[in-house]
Motif scaffolding. Structure first.
Motif, PDB file in Angstrom:
ATOM      1  N   PHE A  22       0.836  -1.202   0.000  1.00  0.00           N
ATOM      2  CA  PHE A  22       0.000   0.000   0.000  1.00  0.00           C
ATOM      3  C   PHE A  22       0.870   1.250   0.000  1.00  0.00           C
ATOM      4  O   PHE A  22       0.639   2.192  -0.746  1.00  0.00           O
ATOM      5  N   SER A  23       1.933   1.229   0.822  1.00  0.00           N
ATOM      6  CA  SER A  23       2.812   2.392   0.921  1.00  0.00           C
ATOM      7  C   SER A  23       3.546   2.637  -0.383  1.00  0.00           C
ATOM      8  O   SER A  23       3.668   3.764  -0.842  1.00  0.00           O
ATOM      9  N   ILE A  24       4.041   1.546  -0.991  1.00  0.00           N
ATOM     10  CA  ILE A  24       4.756   1.687  -2.259  1.00  0.00           C
ATOM     11  C   ILE A  24       3.835   2.256  -3.323  1.00  0.00           C
ATOM     12  O   ILE A  24       4.204   3.145  -4.082  1.00  0.00           O
ATOM     13  N   ALA A  25       2.603   1.760  -3.361  1.00  0.00           N
ATOM     14  CA  ALA A  25       1.644   2.258  -4.349  1.00  0.00           C
ATOM     15  C   ALA A  25       1.401   3.742  -4.151  1.00  0.00           C
ATOM     16  O   ALA A  25       1.320   4.512  -5.110  1.00  0.00           O
ATOM     17  N   ASN A  26       1.276   4.139  -2.860  1.00  0.00           N
ATOM     18  CA  ASN A  26       1.042   5.551  -2.583  1.00  0.00           C
ATOM     19  C   ASN A  26       2.222   6.411  -3.008  1.00  0.00           C
ATOM     20  O   ASN A  26       2.058   7.506  -3.541  1.00  0.00           O
ATOM     21  N   VAL A  27       3.436   5.904  -2.755  1.00  0.00           N
ATOM     22  CA  VAL A  27       4.631   6.657  -3.131  1.00  0.00           C
ATOM     23  C   VAL A  27       4.699   6.816  -4.640  1.00  0.00           C
ATOM     24  O   VAL A  27       4.977   7.889  -5.166  1.00  0.00           O
ATOM     25  N   VAL A  28       4.423   5.722  -5.367  1.00  0.00           N
ATOM     26  CA  VAL A  28       4.451   5.776  -6.830  1.00  0.00           C
ATOM     27  C   VAL A  28       3.421   6.771  -7.339  1.00  0.00           C
ATOM     28  O   VAL A  28       3.689   7.588  -8.216  1.00  0.00           O
ATOM     29  N   GLU A  29       2.207   6.710  -6.735  1.00  0.00           N
ATOM     30  CA  GLU A  29       1.153   7.622  -7.166  1.00  0.00           C
ATOM     31  C   GLU A  29       1.545   9.064  -6.896  1.00  0.00           C
ATOM     32  O   GLU A  29       1.317   9.958  -7.702  1.00  0.00           O
ATOM     33  N   ALA A  30       2.165   9.297  -5.718  1.00  0.00           N
ATOM     34  CA  ALA A  30       2.560  10.654  -5.356  1.00  0.00           C
ATOM     35  C   ALA A  30       3.666  11.168  -6.267  1.00  0.00           C
ATOM     36  O   ALA A  30       3.818  12.363  -6.473  1.00  0.00           O
ATOM     37  N   ALA A  31       4.469  10.225  -6.822  1.00  0.00           N
ATOM     38  CA  ALA A  31       5.585  10.627  -7.672  1.00  0.00           C
ATOM     39  C   ALA A  31       5.130  11.024  -9.067  1.00  0.00           C
ATOM     40  O   ALA A  31       5.901  11.577  -9.832  1.00  0.00           O
ATOM     41  N   ILE A  32       3.888  10.703  -9.409  1.00  0.00           N
ATOM     42  CA  ILE A  32       3.361  11.081 -10.718  1.00  0.00           C
ATOM     43  C   ILE A  32       2.782  12.485 -10.607  1.00  0.00           C
ATOM     44  O   ILE A  32       1.778  12.700  -9.934  1.00  0.00           O
ATOM     45  N   PRO A  33       3.420  13.468 -11.232  1.00  0.00           N
ATOM     46  CA  PRO A  33       2.989  14.855 -11.045  1.00  0.00           C
ATOM     47  C   PRO A  33       1.701  15.178 -11.784  1.00  0.00           C
ATOM     48  O   PRO A  33       1.405  14.609 -12.832  1.00  0.00           O
ATOM     49  N   LYS A  34       0.955  16.086 -11.215  1.00  0.00           N
ATOM     50  CA  LYS A  34      -0.217  16.635 -11.875  1.00  0.00           C
ATOM     51  C   LYS A  34       0.218  17.943 -12.531  1.00  0.00           C
ATOM     52  O   LYS A  34       0.966  18.724 -11.936  1.00  0.00           O
ATOM     53  N   ALA A  35      -0.225  18.181 -13.752  1.00  0.00           N
ATOM     54  CA  ALA A  35       0.232  19.351 -14.500  1.00  0.00           C
ATOM     55  C   ALA A  35      -0.912  20.322 -14.758  1.00  0.00           C
ATOM     56  O   ALA A  35      -2.013  19.916 -15.137  1.00  0.00           O
ATOM     57  N   ILE A 280       9.677  17.655 -19.366  1.00  0.00           N
ATOM     58  CA  ILE A 280       9.508  18.184 -18.005  1.00  0.00           C
ATOM     59  C   ILE A 280       8.742  17.200 -17.116  1.00  0.00           C
ATOM     60  O   ILE A 280       9.048  17.069 -15.924  1.00  0.00           O
ATOM     61  N   ILE A 281       7.775  16.497 -17.685  1.00  0.00           N
ATOM     62  CA  ILE A 281       7.038  15.509 -16.893  1.00  0.00           C
ATOM     63  C   ILE A 281       7.976  14.389 -16.450  1.00  0.00           C
ATOM     64  O   ILE A 281       7.989  13.987 -15.284  1.00  0.00           O
ATOM     65  N   ASP A 282       8.776  13.897 -17.383  1.00  0.00           N
ATOM     66  CA  ASP A 282       9.732  12.837 -17.054  1.00  0.00           C
ATOM     67  C   ASP A 282      10.737  13.312 -16.009  1.00  0.00           C
ATOM     68  O   ASP A 282      11.099  12.559 -15.093  1.00  0.00           O
ATOM     69  N   SER A 283      11.179  14.559 -16.135  1.00  0.00           N
ATOM     70  CA  SER A 283      12.153  15.101 -15.181  1.00  0.00           C
ATOM     71  C   SER A 283      11.574  15.165 -13.775  1.00  0.00           C
ATOM     72  O   SER A 283      12.224  14.771 -12.798  1.00  0.00           O
ATOM     73  N   VAL A 284      10.349  15.653 -13.655  1.00  0.00           N
ATOM     74  CA  VAL A 284       9.720  15.760 -12.339  1.00  0.00           C
ATOM     75  C   VAL A 284       9.433  14.376 -11.766  1.00  0.00           C
ATOM     76  O   VAL A 284       9.636  14.123 -10.573  1.00  0.00           O
ATOM     77  N   LYS A 285       8.993  13.469 -12.608  1.00  0.00           N
ATOM     78  CA  LYS A 285       8.731  12.097 -12.161  1.00  0.00           C
ATOM     79  C   LYS A 285       9.970  11.458 -11.550  1.00  0.00           C
ATOM     80  O   LYS A 285       9.898  10.752 -10.544  1.00  0.00           O
ATOM     81  N   ASN A 286      11.104  11.702 -12.184  1.00  0.00           N
ATOM     82  CA  ASN A 286      12.332  10.998 -11.814  1.00  0.00           C
ATOM     83  C   ASN A 286      13.322  11.845 -11.031  1.00  0.00           C
ATOM     84  O   ASN A 286      14.480  11.454 -10.863  1.00  0.00           O
ATOM     85  N   GLY A 287      12.866  13.006 -10.572  1.00  0.00           N
ATOM     86  CA  GLY A 287      13.716  13.834  -9.727  1.00  0.00           C
ATOM     87  C   GLY A 287      14.912  14.429 -10.440  1.00  0.00           C
ATOM     88  O   GLY A 287      15.939  14.717  -9.813  1.00  0.00           O
ATOM     89  N   LYS A 288      14.792  14.630 -11.744  1.00  0.00           N
ATOM     90  CA  LYS A 288      15.892  15.206 -12.512  1.00  0.00           C
ATOM     91  C   LYS A 288      15.688  16.706 -12.692  1.00  0.00           C
ATOM     92  O   LYS A 288      14.562  17.193 -12.711  1.00  0.00           O
ATOM     93  N   ALA A 289      16.785  17.426 -12.822  1.00  0.00           N
ATOM     94  CA  ALA A 289      16.715  18.876 -12.968  1.00  0.00           C
ATOM     95  C   ALA A 289      16.110  19.252 -14.319  1.00  0.00           C
ATOM     96  O   ALA A 289      16.308  18.557 -15.325  1.00  0.00           O
ATOM     97  N   ILE A 290      15.377  20.362 -14.330  1.00  0.00           N
ATOM     98  CA  ILE A 290      14.828  20.926 -15.564  1.00  0.00           C
ATOM     99  C   ILE A 290      15.717  22.094 -15.979  1.00  0.00           C
ATOM    100  O   ILE A 290      16.101  22.916 -15.144  1.00  0.00           O
ATOM    101  N   ALA A 291      16.046  22.167 -17.243  1.00  0.00           N
ATOM    102  CA  ALA A 291      16.872  23.270 -17.734  1.00  0.00           C
ATOM    103  C   ALA A 291      16.214  24.605 -17.401  1.00  0.00           C
ATOM    104  O   ALA A 291      15.003  24.762 -17.570  1.00  0.00           O
ATOM    105  N   ARG A 292      17.010  25.540 -16.937  1.00  0.00           N
ATOM    106  CA  ARG A 292      16.469  26.857 -16.597  1.00  0.00           C
ATOM    107  C   ARG A 292      15.806  27.504 -17.809  1.00  0.00           C
ATOM    108  O   ARG A 292      14.730  28.102 -17.703  1.00  0.00           O
ATOM    109  N   ASP A 293      16.465  27.400 -18.946  1.00  0.00           N
ATOM    110  CA  ASP A 293      15.939  27.984 -20.179  1.00  0.00           C
ATOM    111  C   ASP A 293      16.213  26.987 -21.296  1.00  0.00           C
ATOM    112  O   ASP A 293      17.362  26.750 -21.662  1.00  0.00           O
ATOM    113  N   TRP A 294      15.156  26.410 -21.833  1.00  0.00           N
ATOM    114  CA  TRP A 294      15.269  25.285 -22.777  1.00  0.00           C
ATOM    115  C   TRP A 294      14.927  25.742 -24.187  1.00  0.00           C
ATOM    116  O   TRP A 294      13.943  26.463 -24.403  1.00  0.00           O
ATOM    117  N   THR A 295      15.740  25.322 -25.152  1.00  0.00           N
ATOM    118  CA  THR A 295      15.489  25.646 -26.558  1.00  0.00           C
ATOM    119  C   THR A 295      15.342  24.368 -27.365  1.00  0.00           C
ATOM    120  O   THR A 295      16.254  23.535 -27.385  1.00  0.00           O
TER     121      THR A 295
END
Length: 394
Positions: A22-35, A280-295
């Motif tokens: 149950f806890s793992i499921a909750n963590v996974v669900e919480a890791a999926i960002p809402k946009a 950006i969704i993948d970055s937030v999901k996986n705790g990766k940095a988002i480029a400050r200014d992306w081209t």
């Protein structure tokens, strides 16, 4: 007694496993960002509709819940709406208009755990906020290619005796005298000139990103002034509808209009925002940095041109665009090659581009203007020879 202990141990282990699952499921669900997405207009605007399609596609493919807020003005109302999206559980909040930039930065100050992004903005360079970002793409590449299609159409009209070479005038409806618009129509004109050397272009600004009546009126004025083909950086159907009614070839923006205007639509260009939204969704999901200014670039799928309307385009247009696109991708052609244009009769050999407050850089190097390399938002704001501005009030 031993059996009783074993039975209790079994139930304890089973309970712990169940709770762990149950806890793992909750963590996974919480890791999926809402946009959350903020749009300046609604789906009637080709500009906003382009963002909406890309956002929905990216979110659905990534399994992310999303919320759209439309008709959000470029005012403090934007900050308020951004805060509402955070309260609704959004960890990513994206706005699609340059005018939202400063208001989104204000929201970022209030909610440091949420990622805020504004398209075409510049505040990420000065806000000093780790959760505030900007993004744009090299749409000038797409504009250049559609300019080639327009230039070939002019050549066809000349060859058929419909116009004289010195009457190869294009009309262009722009929203504002912002670098984004100037860079775009300049790239378009350079594409035209690469194949039709006698072409000139009149530009008329409306003072609005979306105003059907003003855009249609501008189209009428441009044609009355001698324009035989129209392009645009504005978001309504004012220009295309006028063109269809008056048999004027038209280069559109943000979507193909071949179905709606089959007699006059030639081609269009757009930024494909899906790669960025996926990033950006993948970055937030996986705790990766988002480029400050992306081209984004044409090479990574962030800039696209529509299919050619073969009923309107000059013969060989599709083949010519494919060839030109390949040269853009491999660096054999630079859109803003300073040998290909002049400013007030002289070649452009130097230009100090103001990237942000206190950050000024030389933009002309290696024989071309380095557009969108020091920041994603365009900074080319020169009027090159052959382009005539009919008004500059906006």
């Amino acid at each position: 007694m031993k059996k009783k202990f074993t039975l209790w141990a079994y139930f304890a282990v089973a309970f712990m496993l169940a709770m762990s699952s149950f806890s793992i499921a909750n963590v996974v669900e919480a890791a999926i960002p809402k946009a959350g997405f903020i749009f300046f207009h609604d789906e009637a605007s080709t500009y906003d509709a382009n963002f909406m399609r890309a956002a929905e596609q990216a979110c659905r493919e990534q399994g992310v819940e999303f919320v759209f807020k439309t008709a959000v003005p470029e005012s403090e109302e934007c900050t308020k709406i951004a805060a509402e999206l955070v309260q609704e559980g959004c960890r990513i909040v994206f706005a699609d208009s340059f005018g939202h930039d400063s208001y989104m930065a204000e929201a970022a100050k209030k909610f440091p755990a949420v990622y805020f992004i504004t398209a075409t903005g510049v505040k990420s360079h000065t806000a000093n906020l780790p959760n505030y970002h900007n993004a744009f793409a090299t749409i000038y590449e797409g504009r250049y290619l559609t300019g080639i299609a327009a230039g070939m159409k002019l050549n066809e009209m000349i060859a058929e005796g419909k116009i004289a070479p010195n009457k190869a005038k294009i009309g262009y409806v722009g929203a504002y005298t912002y670098p984004e618009v100037i860079s775009g129509y300049t790239a378009f004109f350079l594409g035209v000139r690469s194949v039709c050397k006698t072409a000139t272009m009149d530009v008329l600004f409306t003072g609005s990103w979306y105003d059907y009546d003003a855009e249609k009126k501008a189209a009428e004025q441009l044609v009355a002034g001698g324009a035989v083909l129209l392009g645009q950086h504005s978001d309504s159907m004012g220009v295309p509808s006028f063109c269809e009614a008056n048999n004027i070839p038209n280069v559109a923006y943000n979507e193909s209009l071949e179905k709606e205007y089959p007699k006059t639509f030639l081609v269009s260009s757009k930024i494909n925002w899906k790669p960025y939204f996926t990033y950006i969704i993948d970055s937030v999901k996986n705790g990766k940095a988002i480029a400050r200014d992306w081209t984004g670039h044409m090479a990574d799928g962030s800039v696209e041109i529509s299919a050619i309307n073969e009923r309107v385009a000059a013969k060989g247009t599709a083949r010519a665009l494919a060839k030109a696109q390949k040269k853009l991708s491999n660096g054999k052609v630079n859109v803003f090659d300073v040998r290909k244009f002049t400013v007030s009769g002289a070649q452009l050999n130097a230009f100090e581009a103001a990237i942000s407050e206190g950050d000024v850089r030389e933009a002309v190097k290696d024989g071309y203007f380095h557009e969108s390399e020091y920041r994603s938002a365009p900074y080319f704001d020169l009027t090159i020879d052959g382009v005539n501005l009919l008004n500059t009030a906006y």
